[in-house]
Design an enzyme around this catalytic site. Structure first.
Site, PDB file in Angstrom:
ATOM      1  N   ARG A  59     -30.272  14.974   4.997  1.00 39.90           N
ATOM      2  CA  ARG A  59     -30.703  13.671   5.411  1.00 39.90           C
ATOM      3  C   ARG A  59     -31.319  13.583   6.753  1.00 39.90           C
ATOM      4  O   ARG A  59     -32.058  12.573   7.119  1.00 39.90           O
ATOM      5  CB  ARG A  59     -29.517  12.569   5.210  1.00 39.90           C
ATOM      6  CG  ARG A  59     -29.132  12.573   3.625  1.00 39.90           C
ATOM      7  CD  ARG A  59     -28.374  11.553   3.458  1.00 39.90           C
ATOM      8  NE  ARG A  59     -27.035  12.025   4.188  1.00 39.90           N
ATOM      9  CZ  ARG A  59     -25.780  12.267   3.820  1.00 39.90           C
ATOM     10  NH1 ARG A  59     -25.528  11.634   2.349  1.00 39.90           N
ATOM     11  NH2 ARG A  59     -24.889  12.590   4.386  1.00 39.90           N
ATOM     12  N   GLU A  96     -15.851  17.876   7.850  1.00 44.32           N
ATOM     13  CA  GLU A  96     -14.733  17.209   7.189  1.00 44.32           C
ATOM     14  C   GLU A  96     -14.218  18.007   6.209  1.00 44.32           C
ATOM     15  O   GLU A  96     -12.800  17.743   5.946  1.00 44.32           O
ATOM     16  CB  GLU A  96     -15.236  15.835   6.653  1.00 44.32           C
ATOM     17  CG  GLU A  96     -15.881  14.938   7.968  1.00 44.32           C
ATOM     18  CD  GLU A  96     -17.695  15.216   7.961  1.00 44.32           C
ATOM     19  OE1 GLU A  96     -18.121  14.209   7.641  1.00 44.32           O
ATOM     20  OE2 GLU A  96     -17.897  16.147   8.129  1.00 44.32           O
TER      21      GLU A  96
END
Length: 172
Positions: A59, A96
């Site tokens: 992105r 994460e």
């Protein structure tokens, strides 16, 4: 800002239980929302002499190329291993949900070129910090970073070590 916030959906338990994913696809599909997001990300860096925008897969490519065009700068992709056709340098980093690696062409940035780092989200800051390391290794002059969304409670700003040179259009 409310217009942009309304175009971002929360998707619970994606990509794993307990994570609330910020889905920007409705914003990308809205011409006015996309234009506003790009302007909010580019405006703090107008007149700063940005020569290159670096964006991380995937992105970061979307916003990075749009911000590069808005600033009349070039664009350099940072990709996952094995995706770039010429010799690369890379950095491994934690994120994460595990670990990953990003790479950049070894000749993508000339020593002293003025660089802006762009991505969609800064969460824990792992990807962004890895990109900062790549820019530094190639001798780029990092002017700052711009993201659409900063997820503050994950303290990614601290992990990037960019401090006030990290601009976020929206904060959650």
């Amino acid at each position: 800002m409310q217009q942009l916030l309304a175009l971002i959906r929360d998707v619970p338990d994606f990509p794993r239980p307990g994570v609330i994913f910020k889905d920007i696809t409705p914003l990308l599909a809205d011409p006015a929302g996309l234009a506003m997001a790009v302007e909010l990300m580019a405006n703090p860096f107008r007149g700063k002499g940005v020569e290159l925008v670096v964006g991380a897969e995937s992105r970061g490519f979307i916003f990075g190329t749009a911000v590069a065009q808005a600033l009349s700068a070039g664009f350099v992709p940072v990709r996952k291993p094995g995706k770039l056709p010429r010799p690369t340098i890379g950095v491994e980093y934690a994120l994460e949900y595990g670990a990953d690696r990003v790479e950049i062409h070894e000749d993508a940035i000339r020593r002293g070129q003025r660089v802006l780092l762009v991505d969609d989200v800064v969460a824990t800051g792992g990807t962004m910090h890895a990109c900062v390391q790549l820019i530094d290794r190639l001798g780029g002059v990092l002017l700052g970073a711009s993201v659409l969304i900063e997820i503050g409670f994950l303290q990614g700003r601290q992990a990037t070590r960019l401090g006030d040179s990290l601009h976020a259009a929206l904060r959650f």
